[in-house]
Design an enzyme around this catalytic site. Sequence first.
Site, PDB file in Angstrom:
ATOM      1  N   PHE A   1     -10.978   9.198  14.188  1.00  0.00           N
ATOM      2  CA  PHE A   1     -10.868  10.347  14.478  1.00  0.00           C
ATOM      3  C   PHE A   1     -11.899  10.516  15.714  1.00  0.00           C
ATOM      4  CE2 PHE A   1     -11.266  15.133  14.159  1.00  0.00           C
ATOM      5  CZ  PHE A   1      -9.986  15.404  13.668  1.00  0.00           C
TER       6      PHE A   1
ATOM      7  N   GLU B   1     -11.025   4.796   6.896  1.00  0.00           N
ATOM      8  CA  GLU B   1     -11.223   4.809   8.156  1.00  0.00           C
ATOM      9  C   GLU B   1     -12.065   3.725   8.776  1.00  0.00           C
ATOM     10  OE1 GLU B   1     -12.252   8.946   8.145  1.00  0.00           O
ATOM     11  OE2 GLU B   1     -11.062   9.220   9.754  1.00  0.00           O
TER      12      GLU B   1
ATOM     13  N   GLN C   1       0.874  -1.264   0.073  1.00  0.00           N
ATOM     14  CA  GLN C   1      -0.189   0.052  -0.039  1.00  0.00           C
ATOM     15  C   GLN C   1       0.812   1.143  -0.126  1.00  0.00           C
ATOM     16  OE1 GLN C   1      -3.204  -0.178   2.756  1.00  0.00           O
ATOM     17  NE2 GLN C   1      -3.896  -2.046   1.862  1.00  0.00           N
TER      18      GLN C   1
ATOM     19  N   GLY D   1      25.789 -14.511  22.539  1.00  0.00           N
ATOM     20  CA  GLY D   1      25.290 -13.126  22.689  1.00  0.00           C
ATOM     21  C   GLY D   1      24.097 -13.041  23.452  1.00  0.00           C
TER      22      GLY D   1
HETATM   23  C1  LIG Z   1      14.240  -7.112  17.319  1.00  0.00           C
HETATM   24  C2  LIG Z   1      14.886  -8.109  18.366  1.00  0.00           C
HETATM   25  C3  LIG Z   1      14.218  -9.189  19.087  1.00  0.00           C
HETATM   26  C4  LIG Z   1      14.567  -9.996  19.825  1.00  0.00           C
HETATM   27  N1  LIG Z   1      13.755 -10.905  20.543  1.00  0.00           N
HETATM   28  C5  LIG Z   1      14.257 -11.671  21.553  1.00  0.00           C
HETATM   29  C6  LIG Z   1      13.347 -12.688  22.131  1.00  0.00           C
HETATM   30  O1  LIG Z   1      12.334 -12.817  21.867  1.00  0.00           O
HETATM   31  N2  LIG Z   1      14.069 -13.510  23.047  1.00  0.00           N
HETATM   32  C7  LIG Z   1      15.487 -13.490  23.367  1.00  0.00           C
HETATM   33  O2  LIG Z   1      15.568 -14.207  24.253  1.00  0.00           O
HETATM   34  N3  LIG Z   1      15.890 -12.428  22.912  1.00  0.00           N
HETATM   35  C8  LIG Z   1      15.655 -11.375  21.745  1.00  0.00           C
HETATM   36  N4  LIG Z   1      16.395 -10.775  21.303  1.00  0.00           N
HETATM   37  C9  LIG Z   1      17.839 -10.798  21.685  1.00  0.00           C
HETATM   38  C10 LIG Z   1      18.719 -11.653  21.043  1.00  0.00           C
HETATM   39  O3  LIG Z   1      18.526 -12.799  20.989  1.00  0.00           O
HETATM   40  C11 LIG Z   1      20.015 -11.110  21.570  1.00  0.00           C
HETATM   41  O4  LIG Z   1      20.353  -9.720  21.172  1.00  0.00           O
HETATM   42  C12 LIG Z   1      21.293 -11.862  20.754  1.00  0.00           C
HETATM   43  O5  LIG Z   1      20.970 -13.212  20.906  1.00  0.00           O
HETATM   44  C13 LIG Z   1      22.641 -11.474  21.074  1.00  0.00           C
HETATM   45  O6  LIG Z   1      23.217 -12.137  20.097  1.00  0.00           O
HETATM   46  P1  LIG Z   1      24.237 -11.081  19.282  1.00  0.00           P
HETATM   47  O7  LIG Z   1      25.421 -11.988  18.722  1.00  0.00           O
HETATM   48  O8  LIG Z   1      23.767 -10.331  18.413  1.00  0.00           O
HETATM   49  O9  LIG Z   1      24.821 -10.106  20.453  1.00  0.00           O
HETATM   50  P2  LIG Z   1      26.049  -8.994  20.454  1.00  0.00           P
HETATM   51  O10 LIG Z   1      24.967  -7.865  20.191  1.00  0.00           O
HETATM   52  O11 LIG Z   1      26.874  -9.115  19.077  1.00  0.00           O
HETATM   53  O12 LIG Z   1      26.566  -9.067  21.693  1.00  0.00           O
HETATM   54  C14 LIG Z   1      25.905  -8.945  22.759  1.00  0.00           C
HETATM   55  C15 LIG Z   1      26.719  -9.115  24.074  1.00  0.00           C
HETATM   56  O13 LIG Z   1      26.854 -10.320  24.284  1.00  0.00           O
HETATM   57  C16 LIG Z   1      28.509 -10.040  24.569  1.00  0.00           C
HETATM   58  N5  LIG Z   1      28.863 -11.414  23.850  1.00  0.00           N
HETATM   59  C17 LIG Z   1      28.615 -11.935  22.533  1.00  0.00           C
HETATM   60  N6  LIG Z   1      29.655 -13.036  22.349  1.00  0.00           N
HETATM   61  C18 LIG Z   1      30.168 -13.420  23.455  1.00  0.00           C
HETATM   62  C19 LIG Z   1      30.943 -14.335  23.881  1.00  0.00           C
HETATM   63  N7  LIG Z   1      31.200 -15.394  22.866  1.00  0.00           N
HETATM   64  N8  LIG Z   1      31.490 -14.216  25.096  1.00  0.00           N
HETATM   65  C20 LIG Z   1      31.271 -13.412  26.012  1.00  0.00           C
HETATM   66  N9  LIG Z   1      30.499 -12.274  25.686  1.00  0.00           N
HETATM   67  C21 LIG Z   1      29.895 -12.376  24.454  1.00  0.00           C
HETATM   68  C22 LIG Z   1      28.901  -9.113  24.073  1.00  0.00           C
HETATM   69  O14 LIG Z   1      30.163  -8.612  24.786  1.00  0.00           O
HETATM   70  C23 LIG Z   1      27.679  -8.033  24.245  1.00  0.00           C
HETATM   71  O15 LIG Z   1      27.984  -7.545  25.411  1.00  0.00           O
HETATM   72  C24 LIG Z   1      15.905  -9.760  20.318  1.00  0.00           C
HETATM   73  C25 LIG Z   1      16.824  -8.902  19.966  1.00  0.00           C
HETATM   74  C26 LIG Z   1      16.307  -8.050  18.943  1.00  0.00           C
HETATM   75  C27 LIG Z   1      17.191  -7.048  18.223  1.00  0.00           C
HETATM   76  S1  FES Z   2       2.465  -1.151   2.914  1.00  0.00           S
HETATM   77 FE1  FES Z   2       3.404  -2.135   4.567  1.00  0.00          FE
HETATM   78  S2  FES Z   2       3.706  -0.362   5.902  1.00  0.00           S
HETATM   79 FE2  FES Z   2       2.417   0.422   4.421  1.00  0.00          FE
END
Ligand SMILES: Cc1cc2nc3c(=O)[nH]c(=O)nc-3n(C[C@H](O)[C@H](O)[C@H](O)COP(=O)(O)OP(=O)(O)OC[C@H]3O[C@@H](n4cnc5c(N)ncnc54)[C@H](O)[C@@H]3O)c2cc1C
Ligand code: FES
Length: 1278
Positions: A866, A1213, A50, A284
């Site tokens: 609205f 709407e 859309q 992470g």
């Molecule tokens: C949109 C969104 C939705 C999410 N939904 C969920 C959810 O539903 N449930 C849930 O549980 N999580 C959720 N998360 C969290 C997500 O699972 C964690 O952010 C992710 O697993 C972290 O992993 P990363 O590799 O991206 O970490 P990074 O961001 O790369 O690192 C995160 C932290 O972990 C540390 N770290 C990473 N690897 C190591 C290592 N090997 N040893 C020691 N420290 C380390 C880093 O120093 C840092 O502090 C969500 C995140 C987002 C952005």
């Molecule tokens: S079409 Fe998906 S946000 Fe507008």
Amino acid sequence: MFQRHYSANACLLPICSLYGMAVTTVEGVGSTRTRIHPVQERLAKCHGSQCGFCTPGMVMSIYTLLRNHPEPTYEQMTAALAGNLCRCTGYRPILDACKTFCKVRTSDYRREKILVLFSFSFKESARLFSPDEFQPLDPTQEFIFPPELMRMAENQPKRTLVFHGERMMWISPVTLDELQDLKAAHPKAPLVVGNTGVGPDMKFRGVFHPIVIAPARIPDLNVVKCMSDGLTIGAACSLSLMKDVLRNAILELPEEKTKIFYAVLQQLRTLGGEQIRNVASLGGNIISRKSTSDLNPILAAGNCMLNLASQGKRDPFSVLVLEVQDDTVQGARLGSKWALMPKYVLLPDAYVSASYSLLSDLVQGEYISAFRQAPRRENALPIISAGMRVLFEEGTDKIKDLSIFYGGAASTTVCAKQACQTLIGRYWNEQMLDEASRLILNEIILPNSASDGKIEYKKILIVSFFYKFFLEVLQSLKTMDPCRYPGIPMEYESVLENFQTKMPQSIQIYQNVELSQSPQDPVGRPIMHQSGIKHATGEAVYIDDIPSVDGELFLSVVTSSRAHAKIVSVDTSEALKEPGVFDIITANDVPATNEFHYSDDPEIIFARNKVICVGQIVCAVAADSYAHAKQAAAKVKIEYEALEPVILTIEDAIRHNSFFEPKRKLERGDVDKAFETVDHILEGEIHIGGQEHFYMETQSVLVVPKGEDKEMDVFVSTQHPAFIQEMVAASLGVPANRIMCHVKRVGGAFGGKLLKAGLLASVASVAANKTNRAVRLILSRGDDMLITGGRHPFIGKYKVGFMNDGRIRAVDVKYYINGGCTPDESVLVAEVSLLKMDNAYKIPNLRCWACACKTNLPSNTAFRGFGFPQSGLVTETWITEVAEKTGLSPEKVREMNMYKEDEQTHFKQKLDPQNLIRCWNECMEKSAYYSRKTAIEEFNKQNYWKKKGIAIVPMKFPFGLGSRYLSQAAALVHIYTDGSVLLTHGGIELGQGIHTKMIQVASRELNIPMSYIHFCETSTTTVPNACASVGSAGTDVNGMAVKDACQTLLKRLQPIINENPKGNWNDWIKEAFEQSVSLSATGYFRGYDADMDWEKGEGQPFTYFLYGTACSEVEINCLTGDHKNLRTDIVMDIGCSINPAVDIGQIEGAFVQGIGLYTMEELKYSPEGVLHTRGPDQYKIPAVCDIPEQFNVSLLSSSQNPYAIYSSKGLGEAGLFLGCSVFFALRDAITCVRNERGLKKTFALNSPLTAEQIRAACTDDFTKMVIGRWGSDLFNYV
Ligand SMILES: Cc1cc2nc3c(=O)[nH]c(=O)nc-3n(C[C@H](O)[C@H](O)[C@H](O)COP(=O)(O)OP(=O)(O)OC[C@H]3O[C@@H](n4cnc5c(N)ncnc54)[C@H](O)[C@@H]3O)c2cc1C
Ligand code: FES
């Protein structure tokens, strides 16, 4: 070589992490210049876009899935889209496109076939798209992985990579030793793998890390090993990889060895979206999700081993206190003994890296499960997650070992250690359950400061999850030995199953055009959105896509952190020293108007002496990049002096008598007298929360000074360019003829891009004027949510008098709306809420009263519907309560009180409710309401912890803008000598397909194919003084103007056509030019008559009425409050649709936005008036998992409307209100629970009806345990 493709969120993916990888963006998938990809084609042709802002993301998710699985299943497809949000479509058409790629299992096929037959039985249907047109998907035509990258991977030795940025360094080591050295050298540097934990902190919360260590290339961290006693998974492995590994292990290993894998998989299925899981690492997640990890509780309960590596033993708090296995790799047993406390691992001076996580298998007599409840079932962090494991003494149900872990309860994962120890030796029975529940509640202490305020709900979940585990284990014991263990009652069994997201099925029914209609005439046909393909290829241009102008500056706004305060000083000295900063713009730089008086209180561009809400713009930093502007904005220091009073809520405003004037009232009949004669009177109150627009394109503007005569081009995302022009001109003190506003398209608006867009455009224009540079202002999502307000929170207080037989004789209601700190359109919203409050009902004696409260919240504004979505909900609430009091069914009370014949509204406007009744009857029939109601009653008898509910709600939606001048419109049509036509009008493309419809109109009027006609942009230079694209009126009024312009042209051409009837369009145009006939014409529509006399309480403010009915069915889980939308049937009277695909899309999209309003979307403020919910992580709009599993929309046939173009009706709407059918279906299910449990009949439910409220209303021993214990009744039901 096997290649795997991963989708990822561009906004979180660090560019340095892409070394050696091939990246495909939407432009690489296909383009109109080369070839469009089948995914792009089908999304567009199935009407899956859309506003189009979300479409590239949708394309990439589907494309990635197809690269890995060319014939995916429905489950794979819905999983692939779980992380994508769309605010416009309601997802149904997107999923329709997806289905065309899926391998249909026999059962799905059978179901689809039945549905198609069903749709044929209604005759009117043709499909909204024709799959025969689609090019086939040919996986051999896809890009291959670039050979040079392959060679690089094979030939280049792996070495440490270091990238230097302006302020940051990215170091990517390749060995564990190196990593340990780096960690020792830079103890504060985070390890970044997927960046989904660190990234949001840096991007949105002002955290800065000068050095980042990226360990993802270290082989030791990517190990996957399957051993006899379990799996070893490297800490840098992505959660998607982990999911695959677990799934494969489940397929290969015996069942008893994989129970924990099932439990972990269950959590992984809903953790984030696929894009997140593809990059987020196991390590992470374990480390970063201190409180809200889905994995930590189950990994801990499962006695998983976390292997940690460190260089030395310097940190006294390090995990060395755990069982040490050797010097470099210490194994920590994080199960029965320890809560997993990532804070130890995260201590800034700790030099530890989690290297492996080991999942062990279970033994005979051991059971393990994971649980979670989140604000949205998918792609939302859990409110509470849990992992539980029990081991029984051999051959018995006597507890030998028990582990219970919770996430979300405190700042780390917590263990109910003492409870577990106390319960050892107990038998798995009701007595144990009772003791366990009390022990757990005693032990798991929730901090009272929990920012999300869900303390009681969390406590209830904590015990409810244990109860669910109790039931699960009882059932498993039965499987093991049915003679000794009877299992659980049959009616309890269904609660063991979690709700799953299924591929929704749908039917759309509309009336085909007459066979006699010319095939070239597109009116009434489901024509694809004019920009559909460009949306899908990413070529559609939004403000942020406009190439940068030489010397362009970016703005970042500095906003108030106080709700009501005097500005003592603004210190910009530090900010001005920041790199790239060009200037700081304040109220003193506004050449003319800084405060606009559209009513008594002003709308303000920059706060000057005082602030009146958190989020008010105080100044703006202009810099050479957005990053620099943002960095500097954080350095502006503002000193405040508190002012009294701080008014935040409606109750505060009533106490302080703080209102925007005028207050409004309407009255018919003799209400007081009627109350004396009725059988019963009920009184009540409902609170309805606000709603964030959450348009996908945030507020955006680019202002380009043209260098002469104070002219400026303003490219802006707005619904009302003429108003932007007026505000910008007034703020700069120049005539409006110097300001040229241009709008190509808007990435969603829903009412939010009117006045607020004007203020922001003025901010940018003042900056452009001062700096004499082009200035771009694109609000971040957080700033947008903070600054721009949304739908008005609402309190409805009602007194209703009714007879024993359900007839409602008298109603007295008061509405209070929270307008926020400036008037905006709040008084108008209050007026509309009164004018539409009767919904579909004739109430003979009615008094209603509304006022807009002036508070210190950000100013609220227009939002789809609205005021009607709120006042309509109040009405349906008291209707439902009358039904409950009289013992009649809600549908009977609705039917009985509905408008029946030619009637008058409460302000004496005539209406003919014939189509209201037709919609109601058709919806009753199409939804098979009564037979399903019986089936639901049967289901509810057989299920104790799960209940279904159904509701059918009618709607009358008056159309009109209140005054004639507000609905005037103009169009401009040029015909060029090659026969091509350039069309423009005053309407704005917000996703509602207005340009597509206008081209359809022009095509019919000029009798030429649509392909001859082009629409370029809406601009104040081509159509002056155009009214706003609001109130569903765009097509009605602009369509008239376009028709008028085309008819003028055709009239001029007619003599030429008559002279050469066998000629074609090009011949006639050529001839016209040669005869000096003007080939350009304006068209005009004067607008609709409308008036309303508020003194008398009478008038004709509306032009006509739309009607509709929706029937929704839901299922709730009484233990968690979770619910599933099972089915919705909508029948809508929208006259003769100009474009059924667009119109059905509007109905569905609005309906799903209504589901969001009434059941999910919760705005949370601190006691100081700071908005907490400032992004998609805290504010949940509906996703794919939230739309009804069966979603049918029918357009009422043979409906005429003499007032609008081609007998259509404006419908943008109306559908939103019908979302309340889900609210009342939930109420129906809750009523059933409460009746079964003998609870008092009347209870109040507020909106949004979230899982928290549902759970609270389903009162049981667990809720009593929690609420009784703390002596409070947080949930406030009567
Ligand atoms: C949109 C969104 C939705 C999410 N939904 C969920 C959810 O539903 N449930 C849930 O549980 N999580 C959720 N998360 C969290 C997500 O699972 C964690 O952010 C992710 O697993 C972290 O992993 P990363 O590799 O991206 O970490 P990074 O961001 O790369 O690192 C995160 C932290 O972990 C540390 N770290 C990473 N690897 C190591 C290592 N090997 N040893 C020691 N420290 C380390 C880093 O120093 C840092 O502090 C969500 C995140 C987002 C952005
Ligand atoms: S079409 Fe998906 S946000 Fe507008």
